[in-house]
Design a protein around this motif. Structure first.
Motif, PDB file in Angstrom:
ATOM      1  N   PRO A  10       0.832  -1.215   0.000  1.00 20.11           N
ATOM      2  CA  PRO A  10       0.000   0.000   0.000  1.00 20.11           C
ATOM      3  C   PRO A  10       0.861   1.257   0.000  1.00 20.11           C
ATOM      4  CG  PRO A  10      -0.844  -1.602   1.580  1.00 20.11           C
ATOM      5  CD  PRO A  10       0.476  -2.131   1.112  1.00 20.11           C
ATOM      6  N   ASP A  11       0.346   2.322  -0.567  1.00 17.83           N
ATOM      7  CA  ASP A  11       1.086   3.575  -0.650  1.00 17.83           C
ATOM      8  C   ASP A  11       1.480   4.076   0.738  1.00 17.83           C
ATOM      9  OD1 ASP A  11       0.798   3.547  -3.389  1.00 17.83           O
ATOM     10  OD2 ASP A  11      -0.979   4.839  -3.384  1.00 17.83           O
ATOM     11  N   GLY A  12       2.671   4.647   0.823  1.00 17.22           N
ATOM     12  CA  GLY A  12       3.117   5.271   2.066  1.00 17.22           C
ATOM     13  C   GLY A  12       3.729   4.332   3.081  1.00 17.22           C
ATOM     14  N   ILE A  13       3.890   3.050   2.747  1.00 19.50           N
ATOM     15  CA  ILE A  13       4.434   2.088   3.703  1.00 19.50           C
ATOM     16  C   ILE A  13       5.877   1.748   3.343  1.00 19.50           C
ATOM     17  CG2 ILE A  13       4.311  -0.300   4.518  1.00 19.50           C
ATOM     18  CD1 ILE A  13       1.334  -0.095   4.509  1.00 19.50           C
ATOM     19  N   ASP A  14       6.783   1.933   4.304  1.00 20.56           N
ATOM     20  CA  ASP A  14       8.189   1.557   4.162  1.00 20.56           C
ATOM     21  C   ASP A  14       8.566   0.653   5.322  1.00 20.56           C
ATOM     22  OD1 ASP A  14       9.314   3.270   1.861  1.00 20.56           O
ATOM     23  OD2 ASP A  14       8.292   4.756   3.102  1.00 20.56           O
ATOM     24  N   SER A  15       9.448  -0.292   5.055  1.00 24.69           N
ATOM     25  CA  SER A  15       9.969  -1.153   6.100  1.00 24.69           C
ATOM     26  C   SER A  15      11.441  -0.811   6.334  1.00 24.69           C
ATOM     27  CB  SER A  15       9.828  -2.624   5.710  1.00 24.69           C
ATOM     28  OG  SER A  15      10.596  -2.903   4.542  1.00 24.69           O
ATOM     29  N   THR A  16      12.003  -1.383   7.390  1.00 28.70           N
ATOM     30  CA  THR A  16      13.408  -1.136   7.697  1.00 28.70           C
ATOM     31  C   THR A  16      14.170  -2.451   7.730  1.00 28.70           C
ATOM     32  OG1 THR A  16      12.848   0.817   9.024  1.00 28.70           O
ATOM     33  CG2 THR A  16      15.029  -0.152   9.358  1.00 28.70           C
TER      34      THR A  16
ATOM     35  N   ALA B  35      28.671 -14.621   9.930  1.00 27.93           N
ATOM     36  CA  ALA B  35      27.259 -14.762  10.307  1.00 27.93           C
ATOM     37  C   ALA B  35      26.583 -13.419  10.067  1.00 27.93           C
ATOM     38  CB  ALA B  35      27.124 -15.172  11.766  1.00 27.93           C
ATOM     39  N   VAL B  36      25.547 -13.433   9.269  1.00 30.33           N
ATOM     40  CA  VAL B  36      24.801 -12.209   9.008  1.00 30.33           C
ATOM     41  C   VAL B  36      23.428 -12.342   9.666  1.00 30.33           C
ATOM     42  CG1 VAL B  36      23.996 -13.068   6.761  1.00 30.33           C
ATOM     43  CG2 VAL B  36      23.886 -10.622   7.259  1.00 30.33           C
ATOM     44  N   LYS B  37      23.066 -11.352  10.443  1.00 31.67           N
ATOM     45  CA  LYS B  37      21.760 -11.344  11.104  1.00 31.67           C
ATOM     46  C   LYS B  37      20.867 -10.318  10.425  1.00 31.67           C
ATOM     47  CE  LYS B  37      19.322 -10.754  15.496  1.00 31.67           C
ATOM     48  NZ  LYS B  37      19.442 -10.453  16.951  1.00 31.67           N
ATOM     49  N   LEU B  38      19.729 -10.772   9.967  1.00 39.26           N
ATOM     50  CA  LEU B  38      18.740  -9.898   9.335  1.00 39.26           C
ATOM     51  C   LEU B  38      17.612  -9.595  10.312  1.00 39.26           C
ATOM     52  CD1 LEU B  38      17.083  -8.632   6.904  1.00 39.26           C
ATOM     53  CD2 LEU B  38      16.146 -10.935   6.601  1.00 39.26           C
ATOM     54  N   THR B  39      17.278  -8.328  10.451  1.00 40.70           N
ATOM     55  CA  THR B  39      16.067  -7.907  11.159  1.00 40.70           C
ATOM     56  C   THR B  39      15.304  -6.996  10.206  1.00 40.70           C
ATOM     57  OG1 THR B  39      17.250  -7.976  13.273  1.00 40.70           O
ATOM     58  CG2 THR B  39      15.120  -6.850  13.231  1.00 40.70           C
ATOM     59  N   HIS B  40      14.172  -7.466   9.732  1.00 42.78           N
ATOM     60  CA  HIS B  40      13.364  -6.717   8.760  1.00 42.78           C
ATOM     61  C   HIS B  40      12.054  -6.334   9.453  1.00 42.78           C
ATOM     62  CE1 HIS B  40      12.068  -6.423   4.243  1.00 42.78           C
ATOM     63  NE2 HIS B  40      11.716  -5.358   4.960  1.00 42.78           N
ATOM     64  N   THR B  41      11.939  -5.093   9.858  1.00 42.37           N
ATOM     65  CA  THR B  41      10.792  -4.632  10.645  1.00 42.37           C
ATOM     66  C   THR B  41       9.768  -3.890   9.780  1.00 42.37           C
ATOM     67  OG1 THR B  41      11.953  -2.582  11.217  1.00 42.37           O
ATOM     68  CG2 THR B  41      12.182  -4.434  12.725  1.00 42.37           C
ATOM     69  N   ASP B  42       8.566  -3.777  10.318  1.00 43.63           N
ATOM     70  CA  ASP B  42       7.464  -3.042   9.692  1.00 43.63           C
ATOM     71  C   ASP B  42       7.083  -3.614   8.331  1.00 43.63           C
ATOM     72  OD1 ASP B  42       7.322  -1.279  11.838  1.00 43.63           O
ATOM     73  OD2 ASP B  42       8.818   0.062  10.974  1.00 43.63           O
ATOM     74  N   VAL B  43       7.071  -4.943   8.233  1.00 43.44           N
ATOM     75  CA  VAL B  43       6.611  -5.610   7.009  1.00 43.44           C
ATOM     76  C   VAL B  43       5.091  -5.750   7.092  1.00 43.44           C
ATOM     77  CG1 VAL B  43       6.753  -7.686   5.581  1.00 43.44           C
ATOM     78  CG2 VAL B  43       8.770  -6.882   6.833  1.00 43.44           C
ATOM     79  N   PRO B  44       4.338  -5.171   6.156  1.00 47.46           N
ATOM     80  CA  PRO B  44       2.866  -5.251   6.245  1.00 47.46           C
ATOM     81  C   PRO B  44       2.377  -6.673   6.008  1.00 47.46           C
ATOM     82  CG  PRO B  44       3.515  -4.315   4.141  1.00 47.46           C
ATOM     83  CD  PRO B  44       4.783  -4.433   4.950  1.00 47.46           C
ATOM     84  N   GLU B  45       1.301  -7.030   6.676  1.00 49.45           N
ATOM     85  CA  GLU B  45       0.760  -8.378   6.520  1.00 49.45           C
ATOM     86  C   GLU B  45       0.006  -8.550   5.210  1.00 49.45           C
ATOM     87  OE1 GLU B  45      -1.411  -9.011  10.287  1.00 49.45           O
ATOM     88  OE2 GLU B  45       0.062 -10.604  10.585  1.00 49.45           O
ATOM     89  N   GLU B  46      -0.476  -7.455   4.633  1.00 51.96           N
ATOM     90  CA  GLU B  46      -1.231  -7.537   3.389  1.00 51.96           C
ATOM     91  C   GLU B  46      -0.671  -6.548   2.375  1.00 51.96           C
ATOM     92  OE1 GLU B  46      -5.365  -6.897   4.011  1.00 51.96           O
ATOM     93  OE2 GLU B  46      -5.689  -8.799   5.051  1.00 51.96           O
TER      94      GLU B  46
END
Length: 349
Positions: A286-292, A306-317
């Motif tokens: 959806p418009d206006g949504i960014d994740s980090t 070892a690389v650790k990924l943390t992907h936050t603010d991922v929309p469910e839809e």
């Protein structure tokens, strides 16, 4: 995509005489291929494409086949569709002269080779053939492509939207939602606590659909940390292991584009060989949504990173209502990025 019926038995609810899948708490899987065949048969048969414009008459005749896999999983009220199908249909056309006399009648096929949940936000490939490749036949074929393609794509979008709502499982889900309101306790007493639980679960599901999730992964590679960092920040090597176009700035505040523009974003923080922090956005969101995205690099032993990924603010839809964003994003990190780097650069452990 796992095939229908091949899911982990611990998570799939089978028919049993001792009760139902209360509140859809466990995974409930529905085979949607028969329903999909019926959907496209109704949507794409006898569809008028041109009715005299330019003295051309074109229509689809029938759907010849719908092959592949299609299913819907439901757990705790959350709908997760999965499908990889192909569709083939027949069409016919006729060209007439100014006096209405027939010049040529032709037959042909339309093939949509790949309709999949992972590409739900994109129009699929479409191939049109005609049995007569002469000048008039080619004119009819070109008209079918120009005028028929938008109509067929619209029907595909309707299918994608219907699957996102549960496909053939939708009616069953709706019935379960209204059942507690219309039914009474079997014992004849006051309403049971189960009704209250149903209301709470519905509220929780509604909240989750508007929320966000965090993806965390830790992967190990047989390489130095600076080598892995450079691969992820170098557009030439990114193009190589993903086989897609990319433009990547190596400066803080610079922008990037990967996977042919499907993902765009901005560099927020960069520490050579140690840290990458970026804003990520998928075009289907959806418009206006960014994740980090936050990637930290560590060398627990010489030659191992070892690389650790943390992907936050991922929309469910996504913008189309598909509730597979988190699953597809996590799968993309594993299969399209980390596994591809191992295979392409020999960094496997």
């Amino acid at each position: 995509m796992a095939k229908y019926g091949e899911g982990d038995k611990r998570w799939i609810v089978e028919d049993r005489p001792d009760g139902a899948n209360v509140h859809n708490w466990h995974w409930a899987e529905t085979d949607c291929l028969p329903w999909s065949r019926n959907f496209f048969d109704k949507a794409l048969s006898n569809l008028t494409v041109l009715d005299g414009e330019g003295n051309l008459y074109i229509k689809t005749t029938k759907v010849d086949k719908v092959d592949g896999e299609a299913y819907v999983n439901v757990r705790k009220g959350k709908i997760i569709p999965g499908y990889e199908i192909s569709v083939v249909l027949s069409w016919e056309g006729e060209a007439k002269d100014a006096e209405g006399q027939s010049l040529l009648k032709v037959e042909g096929t339309v093939e949509v080779p790949y309709i999949a949940d992972e590409n739900a936000d994109e129009d699929p490939e479409l191939r049109v053939t005609v049995k007569d490749e002469g000048p008039v036949g080619k004119r009819l074929k070109d008209a079918m492509v120009a005028k028929g393609k938008p109509l067929i794509f619209q029907k595909v979008r309707e299918y994608v939207a219907a699957m996102a709502k549960g496909g053939p499982a939708k009616d069953d889900l709706e019935a379960k939602k209204v059942a507690p309101k219309n039914g009474n306790n079997q014992s004849g007493g006051t309403p049971s606590k189960e009704v209250v639980v149903e209301k709470e679960v519905k509220k929780e599901v509604k909240k989750e659909k508007k929320g966000f999730k965090t993806i965390t992964l830790t992967e190990r590679f047989s390489c130095r940390a600076k080598d892995l960092y450079e691969i992820l920040m170098d557009e030439t090597r990114w193009k190589g292991f993903t086989q897609s176009n990319a433009r990547i700035s190596k400066e803080v505040g610079g922008q990037f584009m990967i996977f042919d523009g499907s993902v765009t974003g901005t560099n927020l923080e960069l520490q050579d060989g140690k840290l990458i922090v970026q804003k990520w956005r998928f075009g289907s969101w959806p418009d206006g949504i960014d994740s980090t995205v936050r990637l930290t690099f560590d060398e627990p032993e010489p030659g191992v990173t070892a690389v650790k990924l943390t992907h936050t603010d991922v929309p469910e839809e996504d913008r189309y209502g598909n509730a597979t964003v988190v699953e597809n994003t996590e799968r993309g990190w594993r299969d399209l990025i980390f596994h591809k780097i191992r295979a392409g650069f020999g960094f496997g452990i």
